[in-house]
Motif scaffolding. Structure first.
Motif, PDB file in Angstrom:
ATOM      1  N   ASP A 199      33.502 -54.090 -26.783  1.00 21.13           N
ATOM      2  CA  ASP A 199      32.607 -53.416 -25.835  1.00 21.13           C
ATOM      3  C   ASP A 199      31.871 -52.308 -26.585  1.00 21.13           C
ATOM      4  O   ASP A 199      32.211 -51.126 -26.498  1.00 21.13           O
ATOM      5  CB  ASP A 199      33.409 -52.838 -24.666  1.00 21.13           C
ATOM      6  N   GLN A 200      30.835 -52.701 -27.317  1.00 15.56           N
ATOM      7  CA  GLN A 200      30.144 -51.762 -28.190  1.00 15.56           C
ATOM      8  C   GLN A 200      29.499 -50.608 -27.418  1.00 15.56           C
ATOM      9  O   GLN A 200      29.573 -49.450 -27.835  1.00 15.56           O
ATOM     10  CB  GLN A 200      29.057 -52.496 -28.979  1.00 15.56           C
ATOM     11  N   GLN A 201      28.873 -50.934 -26.308  1.00 15.13           N
ATOM     12  CA  GLN A 201      28.165 -49.913 -25.547  1.00 15.13           C
ATOM     13  C   GLN A 201      29.117 -48.828 -25.048  1.00 15.13           C
ATOM     14  O   GLN A 201      28.836 -47.632 -25.180  1.00 15.13           O
ATOM     15  CB  GLN A 201      27.420 -50.553 -24.376  1.00 15.13           C
ATOM     16  N   ASP A 202      30.253 -49.253 -24.509  1.00 14.44           N
ATOM     17  CA  ASP A 202      31.193 -48.259 -24.003  1.00 14.44           C
ATOM     18  C   ASP A 202      31.843 -47.491 -25.150  1.00 14.44           C
ATOM     19  O   ASP A 202      32.145 -46.300 -25.016  1.00 14.44           O
ATOM     20  CB  ASP A 202      32.265 -48.927 -23.142  1.00 14.44           C
ATOM     21  N   PHE A 204      30.358 -46.654 -27.934  1.00 15.02           N
ATOM     22  CA  PHE A 204      29.375 -45.629 -28.303  1.00 15.02           C
ATOM     23  C   PHE A 204      29.442 -44.453 -27.335  1.00 15.02           C
ATOM     24  O   PHE A 204      29.383 -43.291 -27.744  1.00 15.02           O
ATOM     25  CB  PHE A 204      27.967 -46.229 -28.309  1.00 15.02           C
ATOM     26  N   ARG A 205      29.559 -44.756 -26.034  1.00 14.82           N
ATOM     27  CA  ARG A 205      29.611 -43.678 -25.037  1.00 14.82           C
ATOM     28  C   ARG A 205      30.835 -42.789 -25.253  1.00 14.82           C
ATOM     29  O   ARG A 205      30.751 -41.560 -25.219  1.00 14.82           O
ATOM     30  CB  ARG A 205      29.645 -44.270 -23.625  1.00 14.82           C
TER      31      ARG A 205
END
Length: 416
Positions: A199-202, A204-205
């Protein structure tokens, strides 16, 4: 167990309920730690709280008394908070006694005490929770230990909810800095798990949140660790140029002191530069990380997500040399990594195997490379099939052609 019990009251109640003397309980603890000798005087010290159990004892105590390790950590945190409160009360009484003697007047300690209690509630709420969160960070940063990433996230959920509540409370400046550091560490751990899940996006967050907290804490080492770990997201998911930039920030934050964060940042730099074809830069970074590793000890070299142990070092070298097209050096690193890898390390073993398969392609045997990678992927539990290992397998798949490419592609297309 009563939620607000300190460690002394908790251990004393459990021992007495079991009808054991301290000497008998010492034998139980001795069995819990594999038969190693145990001084029963430690039980007396813990029960009377002359001394609080250090973290190294928490797991053994939990096992010997039939508790969860979180029960032990919370009880120790409560005892520590009670000690601080008692010290504050003593100092307050001394102050008012001296003040009354100085002015020749009768002090009103009860009124003052009431105001101090109200003021303390306004400025330092949740101290026991803060201490518990510090212990939670220590516990969670130990790694997977055979658990799946999804299981780890589920176990962290309650602590994440508590962290959010505590952060919304007011705290003195020094306590706020410590809390921010703990928040950075816990957020960073969640980011690591999300990275591993794919889950790359999460990820990063969470890394952005962790960096914000680390900078608020003023802890450069924590900031460097967060950034070094953050750089692994673009590195492992196809954006090595971005990884180079983030890793450079991590190395600046780490400075010249030999730390796990600095070593990790250098290792990620080596892999990132190798991925973009900068052979000279990658080899210089490998030299840097080797130099740093030789000077690491204690917690810096511990086998945790916060440390940089020998096993982790060789895993990074395996990938760096694979990307550099040096299968001989890569194989040597893989052998060293496997010697240092515990058997439950499902993901680590799979990643090493994927590197070995990539090296087989470099050695001119694409069929063996595809067969090995496909077999590794087929054996993976479902919880590991959508994240970091898949990314590594897909990278090899792109480098293959013909029947080997088709074989690995079929394995990647199979679902459980």
């Amino acid at each position: 167990m009563v939620a607000q019990d300190g460690i002394g009251a908790l251990l004393r109640a459990i021992r007495e309920r079991a009808g054991r003397t301290r000497d008998e309980q010492a034998k139980v603890i001795q069995e819990a730690q594999g038969g190693r000798w145990f001084d029963w005087e430690n039980i007396k010290r813990w029960e009377t709280e002359r001394r609080l159990p250090v973290p190294d004892w928490h797991e053994t105590i939990a096992c010997a008394y039939g508790l969860k390790i979180t029960d032990v950590q919370r009880a120790v945190a409560v005892s520590r908070q009670q000690r601080r409160k008692e010290n504050e009360d003593v100092n307050r009484r001394r102050f008012f006694g001296v003040a009354a003697a100085t002015v020749g007047a009768t002090a009103l300690p009860d009124v003052a005490h009431a105001r101090e209690g109200i003021d303390g509630a306004l400025t330092s709420a949740g101290s026991a929770d803060v201490a518990y969160l510090e212990a939670a960070f220590e516990r969670h940063r130990g790694g997977y230990h055979g658990r799946s990433p999804d299981d780890v996230l589920r176990e962290m959920q309650a602590d994440l909810d508590l962290l959010g509540r505590v952060l919304r409370q007011p705290h003195p400046v020094s306590a706020r800095a410590d809390l921010a550091r703990t928040a950075a560490g816990i957020a960073g751990l969640v980011a690591i798990v999300q990275h591993d899940r794919g889950d790359q996006q999460d990820a990063f967050r969470w890394f952005a949140t962790a960096e914000k907290a680390a900078r608020e804490s003023g802890d450069r080492r924590m900031t460097a660790w967060v950034l070094a770990r953050h750089a692994m997201v673009p590195l492992n998911y196809g954006s090595p140029e971005a990884a180079v930039r983030i890793a450079a920030r991590a190395r600046r934050a780490a400075g010249r002191t030999p730390t796990a964060a600095g070593a990790l940042a250098a290792a990620v730099t080596a892999r990132s530069l190798a991925a973009i074809g900068d052979r000279r830069g990658a080899k210089m970074a490998i030299t840097d990380v080797r130099s740093l590793v030789e000077r690491l000890d204690g917690q810096e070299a511990a086998d945790t997500w916060f440390g940089y142990p020998g096993q982790k070092h060789h895993v990074h070298l395996s990938q760096a040399y694979t990307l550099l097209g040096d299968p001989r050096a890569a194989h040597a690193a893989q052998d060293s990594a496997l010697e240092l890898t515990d058997s439950p390390s499902v993901m680590t073993r799979a990643l090493i195997a994927m590197d070995t398969a990539a090296c087989q392609r470099l050695d001119g045997d694409p069929s063996a490379a595809a067969a090995m990678a496909a077999a590794v992927f087929d054996r993976l539990p479902s919880a590991y099939r959508d994240g970091l290992v898949r990314s590594r397998a897909e990278s090899l798949h792109r480098d293959l052609s013909g029947r080997p490419r088709d074989l690995l592609g079929q394995a990647l297309a199979r679902r459980r």
